[in-house]
Structure formats: C-alpha cells, structure tokens
Design an enzyme around this catalytic site. Structure first.
Site, mmCIF file in Angstrom:
data_model
loop_
_atom_site.group_PDB
_atom_site.id
_atom_site.type_symbol
_atom_site.label_atom_id
_atom_site.label_comp_id
_atom_site.label_asym_id
_atom_site.label_seq_id
_atom_site.Cartn_x
_atom_site.Cartn_y
_atom_site.Cartn_z
ATOM 1 N N SER A 1 17.771 41.974 31.342
ATOM 2 C CA SER A 1 18.106 43.359 31.029
ATOM 3 C C SER A 1 17.649 44.333 32.109
ATOM 4 O O SER A 1 16.559 44.196 32.687
ATOM 5 C CB SER A 1 17.462 43.751 29.697
ATOM 6 O OG SER A 1 17.603 45.134 29.458
ATOM 7 N N ALA A 2 18.484 45.348 32.351
ATOM 8 C CA ALA A 2 18.125 46.417 33.286
ATOM 9 C C ALA A 2 16.935 47.229 32.778
ATOM 10 O O ALA A 2 16.297 47.956 33.551
ATOM 11 C CB ALA A 2 19.320 47.338 33.511
ATOM 12 N N ASP A 3 16.611 47.111 31.481
ATOM 13 C CA ASP A 3 15.451 47.815 30.932
ATOM 14 C C ASP A 3 14.177 47.444 31.683
ATOM 15 O O ASP A 3 13.305 48.290 31.916
ATOM 16 C CB ASP A 3 15.260 47.470 29.449
ATOM 17 C CG ASP A 3 16.392 47.960 28.562
ATOM 18 O OD1 ASP A 3 17.267 48.702 29.043
ATOM 19 O OD2 ASP A 3 16.402 47.595 27.371
ATOM 20 N N LYS B 1 13.074 42.501 21.748
ATOM 21 C CA LYS B 1 13.971 41.949 20.737
ATOM 22 C C LYS B 1 13.775 40.440 20.637
ATOM 23 O O LYS B 1 13.750 39.739 21.649
ATOM 24 C CB LYS B 1 15.424 42.293 21.082
ATOM 25 C CG LYS B 1 15.729 43.784 21.034
ATOM 26 C CD LYS B 1 17.200 44.052 21.295
ATOM 27 C CE LYS B 1 17.528 45.537 21.179
ATOM 28 N NZ LYS B 1 17.054 46.331 22.320
ATOM 29 N N GLU C 1 16.734 57.269 22.241
ATOM 30 C CA GLU C 1 17.985 56.737 22.800
ATOM 31 C C GLU C 1 19.159 57.012 21.862
ATOM 32 O O GLU C 1 18.970 57.429 20.710
ATOM 33 C CB GLU C 1 17.849 55.235 23.027
ATOM 34 C CG GLU C 1 17.608 54.455 21.751
ATOM 35 C CD GLU C 1 18.023 53.001 21.866
ATOM 36 O OE1 GLU C 1 19.243 52.749 21.788
ATOM 37 O OE2 GLU C 1 17.142 52.128 21.995
ATOM 38 N N LYS D 1 28.564 51.843 26.090
ATOM 39 C CA LYS D 1 27.135 51.544 26.118
ATOM 40 C C LYS D 1 26.687 51.703 27.571
ATOM 41 O O LYS D 1 27.114 50.953 28.449
ATOM 42 C CB LYS D 1 26.887 50.123 25.623
ATOM 43 C CG LYS D 1 25.418 49.746 25.520
ATOM 44 C CD LYS D 1 25.273 48.324 24.989
ATOM 45 C CE LYS D 1 23.816 47.927 24.916
ATOM 46 N NZ LYS D 1 23.654 46.514 24.465
ATOM 47 N N ASP E 1 20.610 36.300 33.190
ATOM 48 C CA ASP E 1 20.826 37.440 32.297
ATOM 49 C C ASP E 1 19.480 38.101 31.988
ATOM 50 O O ASP E 1 18.738 37.657 31.109
ATOM 51 C CB ASP E 1 21.511 36.985 31.008
ATOM 52 C CG ASP E 1 22.026 38.160 30.180
ATOM 53 O OD1 ASP E 1 21.672 39.313 30.493
ATOM 54 O OD2 ASP E 1 22.793 37.920 29.223
ATOM 55 N N VAL F 1 17.863 51.789 26.723
ATOM 56 C CA VAL F 1 16.481 52.100 27.113
ATOM 57 C C VAL F 1 16.443 52.569 28.560
ATOM 58 O O VAL F 1 15.807 53.574 28.891
ATOM 59 C CB VAL F 1 15.572 50.873 26.905
ATOM 60 C CG1 VAL F 1 14.211 51.085 27.578
ATOM 61 C CG2 VAL F 1 15.370 50.599 25.421
#
Length: 306
Positions: A143-145, A162, A27, A89, A141, A109
């Site tokens: 993540s789109a990951d 994380k 990435e 980003k 919330d 990611v």
C-alpha cells in the site's frame, strides 16, 4: 501554480489551525467505498460529532471538483455518500489526474495525509491503514499508505493494520522506513477487527500526552515522516480471532481464484469478510473508527497544549 492553488480549507478549520486549536483530519474513502448509503453518511457525521464532543474540530478531507477540500460541509459529505462507488478511490498516484481534470476523489490514508499536511493538521484518525498484502513477495502489492507514513509528517491514529494484510511484513516495512509504531495501552499491534495479532509494536504509551510529546520530539529533531498510533478495538466489539482468521483466508482464496488484484483487492476482501461474518465486521469497523476519533481528539488537544 503550487499546492495552495489546489487546496481549499474550510473557514472553521483554517481558524482553528490559526488559533492553535485541536483539529483531527478524517478520510473520505470510508464514506464512498466503506459502506452503503445512508449508513456511510450517518457514520461520517457521527465521527465528526464525537470529535466535537471531545473538544476538537473535525476536518473530513476529499477531492471535489479538482480541489483538495479540507473540512467538508454536511452537503459535501452527503454528496460523496450518495455518489458512492462512482467516486474515484484516490491515492497519491491518482491526485494529479483528479486535480488537473476537475474530478472527485475519496481520499485514502495516503491522500488524506497529504491534504492534512497541506492544511497544517498534525493528527489524523482512520479505521485501519493499508500495508503489505499477503503474497507480496510475488505480487509486490504494498500500500502507498506505508510510503506516505515514511514521507509525510502526520500522526495516524488507527486500529492497527487491516487484518487482511501480512502484519509481520507490514511492521518490517515500517521499521525499514523509520516509522515509529505506538501501541496505546498495549504492547501488541491490534489486528483491526481483533485486539491481538501476536506482533509487537515499537513502544507502548499509556496516555494521550505521551503520544503527543513523542510526536513533538520527532518533529523537533527534523525526523522525516509520520507516526502510527495503534489503538485496539474496544473489547466488547472485538471479533473472535479464529473466526476472523478463517474468514479472511477464505476471502483471500476467492480473490486469487477470481484474479482480483491491485487497488480492487482491499474493497473486495473487506466486502467478502462483511458478508461471511453476516455484517458483524461492519459494526466492528464503525465502532473502532469511533474509538480512534476519541483518542485522536485527546492527542490533538495535548499536542496544542505542549
């Protein structure tokens, strides 16, 4: 127009894919948003060197001038490093704007997976993946990951999720989406800066060959989505669990007080953790990325041999 009109693959990467040689995607958010210049460029080039030394070809991915570039040159990495936070980003939702308007973007990611799949790369090494944020039952919330892992057939090698996230809910989300979570030589999900989290992975696998075989089997059965391979940070760089937990709680509290939300929350929290740990978390971050690059290279080699 189609996807190919927006993807530029370097000649080295394209040749390696055509000849069934191991390639590892990387990435670019870590370059522009992960650390300051010139440390960001040095780290990115070191990761590429590690992959080459392990017998694979690195393919750093970013959006440059409205094109998804797969296999950045040294000059392109330097460009992203110097531009730093001025580079957008870029997650999945950002891609249409960046491509249509000819802009730059550092791939998360999710978007790195998209670029890897478009180029035909199966293995991707990163630091840690995004997930379900603490308090997501109120904020939603997520993540789109995680959605990308559910949709895109790329294996992601990381040091777990994380540790600023809600790890339990992240694993529940991945289970719901049918994403296999592997622990490399561990039955416990690593927590990025630390080896232990208290949460179990789906299966412990002790060799790169078994990881490659598992992903091959998943592909052969036509099962949609990727696979998450969690590789614990080397023990000598693992941080004290109690210290990192208290540090993260303090950072999360400050974020809430300041109203930091959305795509700004992760960089804010990671920056606060770095400052509160006097830079120790940044060194840990660098070392775990190096460690993941080594494992990803071995897995990519075994994948090509099967």
């Amino acid at each position: 127009m189609n996807m190919k009109d927006y993807v530029v693959v370097s000649s080295e990467v394209a040749k390696a894919i055509e000849e069934n040689k191991p390639v590892v995607a990387l990435e670019s958010t870590i370059i522009s948003h992960g650390m300051p210049y010139p440390q960001n460029v040095e780290t990115a080039l070191n990761v590429e060197k590690i992959i080459r030394d392990c017998g694979a070809i690195p393919a750093t991915i970013a959006v440059i001038g409205g094109k998804i570039c797969v296999g950045l040159s040294k000059d392109q990495i330097e460009y992203l490093g110097k531009k730093g936070l001025d580079v957008a980003k870029a997650s999945r939702r950002d891609l249409p704007f960046l491509l249509a308007l000819g802009e730059d973007g550092a791939t998360t990611v999710a978007t790195t997976m998209i670029g890897a799949k478009a180029a035909g790369i199966k293995v991707f090494a990163t630091g840690g993946v995004g997930g379900v944020h603490r308090g997501a039952e109120k904020t939603m919330d997520i993540s789109a990951d995680l959605e990308e892992l559910a949709m895109t057939e790329v294996m992601v090698v990381c040091a777990g999720c994380k540790s600023i996230l809600d790890l339990g809910l992240t694993l529940e989300y991945l289970e719901t989406k049918g994403v296999p979570v592997v622990g490399y030589k561990t039955s416990e999900l690593p927590a990025f800066y630390t080896i232990h989290s208290g949460f179990s992975v789906d299966r412990r696998l002790d060799t790169a060959e078994d990881i490659a075989k598992t992903f091959k089997a998943k592909e052969a059965c036509g099962l949609k989505g990727g696979m998450l391979v969690s590789n614990p940070i080397p023990e000598e760089y693992s941080m004290d669990e109690e210290l990192i937990s208290k540090t993260i709680e303090s950072a999360v509290k400050e974020a809430e007080e300041k109203g930091v939300k959305g795509k700004n929350i992760t960089p804010f929290l990671l920056d606060k953790v770095q400052k509160l740990t006097e830079g120790k978390s940044l060194e840990a971050n660098i070392q775990l990325v190096y460690n993941n690059a080594r494992l990803a290279s071995e897995v990519a080699k075994k994948y090509c041999e099967i």
